[in-house]
Design a protein around this motif. Structure first.
Motif, mmCIF file in Angstrom:
data_model
loop_
_atom_site.group_PDB
_atom_site.id
_atom_site.type_symbol
_atom_site.label_atom_id
_atom_site.label_comp_id
_atom_site.label_asym_id
_atom_site.label_seq_id
_atom_site.Cartn_x
_atom_site.Cartn_y
_atom_site.Cartn_z
ATOM 1 N N GLY A 103 1.816 -63.735 -3.865
ATOM 2 C CA GLY A 103 1.705 -64.982 -4.372
ATOM 3 C C GLY A 103 0.358 -65.523 -4.721
ATOM 4 O O GLY A 103 -0.691 -65.096 -3.822
ATOM 5 N N TYR A 104 0.408 -66.163 -5.711
ATOM 6 C CA TYR A 104 -0.936 -66.808 -6.252
ATOM 7 C C TYR A 104 -1.652 -67.298 -5.215
ATOM 8 O O TYR A 104 -3.078 -67.250 -5.106
ATOM 9 N N LEU A 105 -1.150 -68.582 -4.647
ATOM 10 C CA LEU A 105 -1.759 -69.480 -3.611
ATOM 11 C C LEU A 105 -1.317 -68.973 -2.345
ATOM 12 O O LEU A 105 -0.102 -68.857 -1.916
ATOM 13 N N GLY A 106 -2.206 -69.084 -1.353
ATOM 14 C CA GLY A 106 -2.069 -68.797 0.100
ATOM 15 C C GLY A 106 -1.780 -67.243 0.220
ATOM 16 O O GLY A 106 -1.875 -66.444 -0.454
ATOM 17 N N GLY A 107 -1.487 -67.174 1.498
ATOM 18 C CA GLY A 107 -1.037 -65.807 1.898
ATOM 19 C C GLY A 107 0.497 -65.583 1.859
ATOM 20 O O GLY A 107 1.436 -66.253 1.139
ATOM 21 N N PRO A 108 0.969 -64.854 2.921
ATOM 22 C CA PRO A 108 2.506 -64.338 2.729
ATOM 23 C C PRO A 108 3.358 -65.945 3.418
ATOM 24 O O PRO A 108 2.697 -66.611 4.111
ATOM 25 N N THR A 109 4.424 -65.969 2.917
ATOM 26 C CA THR A 109 5.163 -67.015 3.153
ATOM 27 C C THR A 109 5.827 -66.755 4.503
ATOM 28 O O THR A 109 5.679 -65.692 5.123
ATOM 29 N N PRO A 110 6.255 -67.869 5.299
ATOM 30 C CA PRO A 110 6.855 -67.610 6.842
ATOM 31 C C PRO A 110 7.915 -66.506 6.799
ATOM 32 O O PRO A 110 8.230 -66.082 7.718
ATOM 33 N N ASP A 111 8.748 -66.529 5.667
ATOM 34 C CA ASP A 111 9.965 -65.437 5.506
ATOM 35 C C ASP A 111 9.242 -64.084 5.407
ATOM 36 O O ASP A 111 9.937 -63.350 6.138
ATOM 37 N N GLN A 112 8.407 -64.033 4.660
ATOM 38 C CA GLN A 112 7.744 -62.474 4.762
ATOM 39 C C GLN A 112 7.087 -62.375 6.004
ATOM 40 O O GLN A 112 7.157 -61.185 6.623
ATOM 41 N N VAL A 113 6.577 -63.208 6.670
ATOM 42 C CA VAL A 113 5.955 -62.844 8.190
ATOM 43 C C VAL A 113 6.891 -62.801 8.979
ATOM 44 O O VAL A 113 6.902 -61.546 9.822
ATOM 45 N N ARG A 114 8.071 -63.244 9.256
ATOM 46 C CA ARG A 114 9.247 -63.023 9.748
ATOM 47 C C ARG A 114 9.700 -61.597 9.589
ATOM 48 O O ARG A 114 10.133 -60.765 10.379
ATOM 49 N N GLU A 115 9.923 -61.424 8.205
ATOM 50 C CA GLU A 115 10.605 -59.951 7.903
ATOM 51 C C GLU A 115 9.443 -58.905 8.129
ATOM 52 O O GLU A 115 9.942 -57.807 8.814
ATOM 53 N N THR A 116 8.398 -59.203 8.181
ATOM 54 C CA THR A 116 7.444 -57.947 8.442
ATOM 55 C C THR A 116 7.371 -57.834 9.959
ATOM 56 O O THR A 116 7.319 -56.627 10.348
ATOM 57 N N ALA A 117 7.611 -58.836 10.821
ATOM 58 C CA ALA A 117 7.522 -58.701 12.295
ATOM 59 C C ALA A 117 8.791 -57.672 12.615
ATOM 60 O O ALA A 117 8.870 -57.165 13.491
ATOM 61 N N ALA A 118 9.943 -58.537 11.955
ATOM 62 C CA ALA A 118 11.346 -57.574 12.271
ATOM 63 C C ALA A 118 11.214 -56.175 11.614
ATOM 64 O O ALA A 118 11.714 -55.437 12.580
ATOM 65 N N LEU A 119 10.666 -55.959 10.750
ATOM 66 C CA LEU A 119 10.430 -54.528 10.444
ATOM 67 C C LEU A 119 9.418 -53.589 11.247
ATOM 68 O O LEU A 119 9.765 -52.314 11.529
ATOM 69 N N ARG A 120 8.436 -54.204 11.639
ATOM 70 C CA ARG A 120 7.756 -53.638 12.686
ATOM 71 C C ARG A 120 8.259 -53.214 13.961
ATOM 72 O O ARG A 120 8.078 -52.171 14.662
ATOM 73 N N ARG A 121 9.016 -54.294 14.400
ATOM 74 C CA ARG A 121 9.874 -54.116 15.608
ATOM 75 C C ARG A 121 10.921 -52.934 15.506
ATOM 76 O O ARG A 121 11.094 -52.115 16.350
#
Length: 66
Positions: free
Chosen positions: A7-25
């Protein structure tokens, strides 16, 4: 290029953060399952080796009764 992916502005979205955490688990769970299966497999192989060691050449030469 990285900005385009995240995304051009900011970092990952909250959905992306949750998905990344779920994938790591999920990856962690799968790694633990692989380890458990390796331990189980090693135990089965050890049992098989013990049983094979108990079989003698005479046992193999005898006909099997049906």
């Amino acid at each position: 290029m990285a900005k385009a992916l995240l995304g051009y502005l900011g970092g990952p979205t909250p959905d992306q953060v949750r998905e990344t955490a779920a994938l790591r688990r999920r990856v962690s769970d799968l790694e633990n399952e692989v380890l458990r299966l390796k331990v189980e497999n090693d135990g089965l192989l050890a049992t098989l080796r013990e049983r094979v060691d108990l079989v003698t050449a005479e046992d193999l030469a005898e006909p099997v009764a049906h």
